[in-house]
Each structure stands twice: as structure tokens, then as C-alpha cells.
Design an enzyme around this catalytic site. Structure first.
Site, PDB file in Angstrom:
ATOM      1  N   CYS A 133       0.711  -1.232   0.063  1.00 49.50           N
ATOM      2  CA  CYS A 133       0.099   0.076  -0.157  1.00 49.50           C
ATOM      3  C   CYS A 133       0.851   1.087  -0.093  1.00 49.50           C
ATOM      4  CB  CYS A 133      -0.967  -0.024   1.169  1.00 49.50           C
ATOM      5  SG  CYS A 133      -0.220   0.027   2.768  1.00 49.50           S
ATOM      6  N   ASN A 158       2.062   1.452   4.222  1.00 48.23           N
ATOM      7  CA  ASN A 158       2.519   0.213   5.166  1.00 48.23           C
ATOM      8  C   ASN A 158       2.243   0.096   6.519  1.00 48.23           C
ATOM      9  OD1 ASN A 158       5.414  -2.059   5.574  1.00 48.23           O
ATOM     10  ND2 ASN A 158       3.256  -2.513   5.340  1.00 48.23           N
ATOM     11  N   CYS A 212      -1.462   0.838   7.342  1.00 48.56           N
ATOM     12  CA  CYS A 212      -2.927   0.494   7.482  1.00 48.56           C
ATOM     13  C   CYS A 212      -3.268  -0.880   6.633  1.00 48.56           C
ATOM     14  CB  CYS A 212      -3.702   1.464   6.996  1.00 48.56           C
ATOM     15  SG  CYS A 212      -3.538   3.099   8.148  1.00 48.56           S
ATOM     16  N   ARG A 213      -3.392  -0.534   5.447  1.00 49.28           N
ATOM     17  CA  ARG A 213      -3.870  -1.723   4.459  1.00 49.28           C
ATOM     18  C   ARG A 213      -2.985  -2.768   4.328  1.00 49.28           C
ATOM     19  NH1 ARG A 213      -5.141   2.219  -0.307  1.00 49.28           N
ATOM     20  NH2 ARG A 213      -3.100   3.138   0.664  1.00 49.28           N
ATOM     21  N   SER A 214      -1.706  -2.854   4.008  1.00 53.69           N
ATOM     22  CA  SER A 214      -0.824  -3.904   3.675  1.00 53.69           C
ATOM     23  C   SER A 214      -0.594  -4.691   5.046  1.00 53.69           C
ATOM     24  CB  SER A 214       0.278  -3.455   2.645  1.00 53.69           C
ATOM     25  OG  SER A 214       1.070  -2.538   3.318  1.00 53.69           O
ATOM     26  N   ASP A 243      -8.178   3.792   1.180  1.00 50.13           N
ATOM     27  CA  ASP A 243      -7.239   4.592   2.285  1.00 50.13           C
ATOM     28  C   ASP A 243      -8.097   4.741   3.397  1.00 50.13           C
ATOM     29  OD1 ASP A 243      -5.436   5.368   3.641  1.00 50.13           O
ATOM     30  OD2 ASP A 243      -4.295   6.378   1.957  1.00 50.13           O
TER      31      ASP A 243
HETATM   32  P1  4NP Z   1      -1.910   2.729   4.331  1.00 47.22           P
HETATM   33  O1  4NP Z   1      -2.463   4.193   4.739  1.00 47.22           O
HETATM   34  O2  4NP Z   1      -1.152   2.973   2.621  1.00 47.22           O
HETATM   35  O3  4NP Z   1      -2.997   1.924   4.108  1.00 47.22           O
HETATM   36  O4  4NP Z   1      -0.861   2.462   5.173  1.00 47.22           O
HETATM   37  C1  4NP Z   1      -1.773   5.401   4.757  1.00 47.22           C
HETATM   38  C2  4NP Z   1      -0.983   5.613   5.831  1.00 47.22           C
HETATM   39  C3  4NP Z   1      -0.191   6.705   5.973  1.00 47.22           C
HETATM   40  C4  4NP Z   1      -0.497   7.709   4.905  1.00 47.22           C
HETATM   41  C5  4NP Z   1      -1.245   7.557   4.011  1.00 47.22           C
HETATM   42  C6  4NP Z   1      -1.841   6.372   3.893  1.00 47.22           C
HETATM   43  N1  4NP Z   1      -0.099   8.994   5.108  1.00 47.22           N
HETATM   44  O5  4NP Z   1       0.042  10.066   4.311  1.00 47.22           O
HETATM   45  O6  4NP Z   1       0.864   9.146   6.025  1.00 47.22           O
END
Ligand code: 4NP
Length: 158
Positions: free
Chosen positions: A10, A13, A15-17, A126
Site C-alpha cells: 500500500c 505500510n 494500515c492496509r498492507s 485508504d
Molecule cells: P496505508 O495508509 O497506505 O494503508 O498504510 C496510509 C498511511 C499513511 C499515509 C497515507 C496512507 N500518510 O499519508 O501518512
């Protein structure tokens, strides 16, 4: 037998992945498949961080452990190390393909290609800027696609 190495990717790294890593690893343990599972982000914002506390809490309510995981950024070696690289959304997929070495043999695609639902949008949304609902939606999508990905490997006797 050689393991199948699976990488979920993702943006951050956190939340989703890592959620996909935790859920899919749990299902993998209960299958007879020889799978190695990891996750990474395309971005560098959260390197070394544990998953988002909201992801940890929602996953924990469904019995998945993920607080031990640490964020890392995808790197060139991953394209040779992993057999299957699964992107959480279209933007992640585009960013992965941008840096893919030409001679990488990894199969690279959207994770929700394995969804059992007829989805209009094959992106795991997201949840970072959303409320708890967003994190539960992520888990619902990931549980469903993980079950089908296990079945995909089983059907091919991999
Ligand atoms: P992820 O979510 O891609 O599912 O881990 C996010 C975590 C942090 C951010 C964006 C998306 N950020 O902009 O910091």
C-alpha cells in the site's frame, strides 16, 4: 517444496498492507500451502513504525495480531524475491510498476482481483483519513480477497 512468496503493498505500510499481511498469514497457517508473506509501502513516511493503532484495534477484534509488524518501503530486491506482489489500490499499482525492473518475473496486480464481489472499484480504500468504518471496510475486503487468493493457489496446486 519451494514456498510461494507473497508481498502486499500500500502507500504507508501502516494500515492496509499490514492488515492484509496479518489476515492472509492467518489463513495461510490454516491451509496446507507453503506461503511466505510480507508487506511494504511505496512511500517512506512511516519506515520503522508499527501499524496504525486503529488498524491494530479493528484487526484484534477479529482475532488478528499485527502489533509486531514494522513498516518498510518496497525496494528493488523485492521484485526478484517475491513471486506475487499485490497492490491495494490503482495508485499503488502504478507506483510499483514505475519502479519494477524489466527482468522481474513477479506477478504484479491488484489484490481485489481476488474479490468474490462484483466490485466497480478494485481499490481497497485508504482508511488513514477515515473513521472506524473505513478500517472495518478494509478488513471486510481483505478477508474476502484473502480467502479467494488461498483458493487460487490451492486450485493451481502451488
Ligand atoms: P496505508 O495508509 O497506505 O494503508 O498504510 C496510509 C498511511 C499513511 C499515509 C497515507 C496512507 N500518510 O499519508 O501518512
Amino acid at each position: 517444496m519451494k514456498p510461494i512468496k507473497v508481498l502486499f503493498v500500500c502507500l504507508g505500510n501502516i494500515c492496509r498492507s499490514p492488515t492484509a499481511e496479518a489476515v492472509f498469514s492467518d489463513y495461510a497457517k490454516n491451509s496446507k500451502l507453503n506461503l511466505q508473506v510480507d508487506s511494504a509501502g511505496t512511500g517512506a513516511y512511516h519506515i520503522g513504525d508499527p501499524p496504525d493503532p486503529r488498524s491494530i484495534a479493528c484487526a484484534s477484534l477479529r482475532g488478528y495480531k499485527m502489533s509486531h509488524l514494522k513498516a518498510r518501503q518496497i525496494q528493488v530486491e523485492d521484485f526478484y524475491e517475491f513471486d506475487h506482489i499485490l497492490a491495494m489500490d490503482e495508485s499503488n499499482l502504478a507506483n510499483i510498476l514505475d519502479i519494477k525492473p524489466i527482468n522481474s518475473e513477479a506477478k504484479i496486480e491488484l489484490f481485489l482481483n481476488y474479490s468474490s464481489k462484483k466490485l466497480k472499484d478494485l481499490s481497497v480504500p485508504d482508511p488513514y483519513w477515515s473513521g472506524e468504518d473505513g478500517f472495518n471496510t478494509v478488513l471486510d475486503l481483505i478477508e474476502d480477497a484473502s480467502k479467494n487468493l488461498i483458493k487460487y493457489y490451492q486450485d493451481r496446486n502451488l
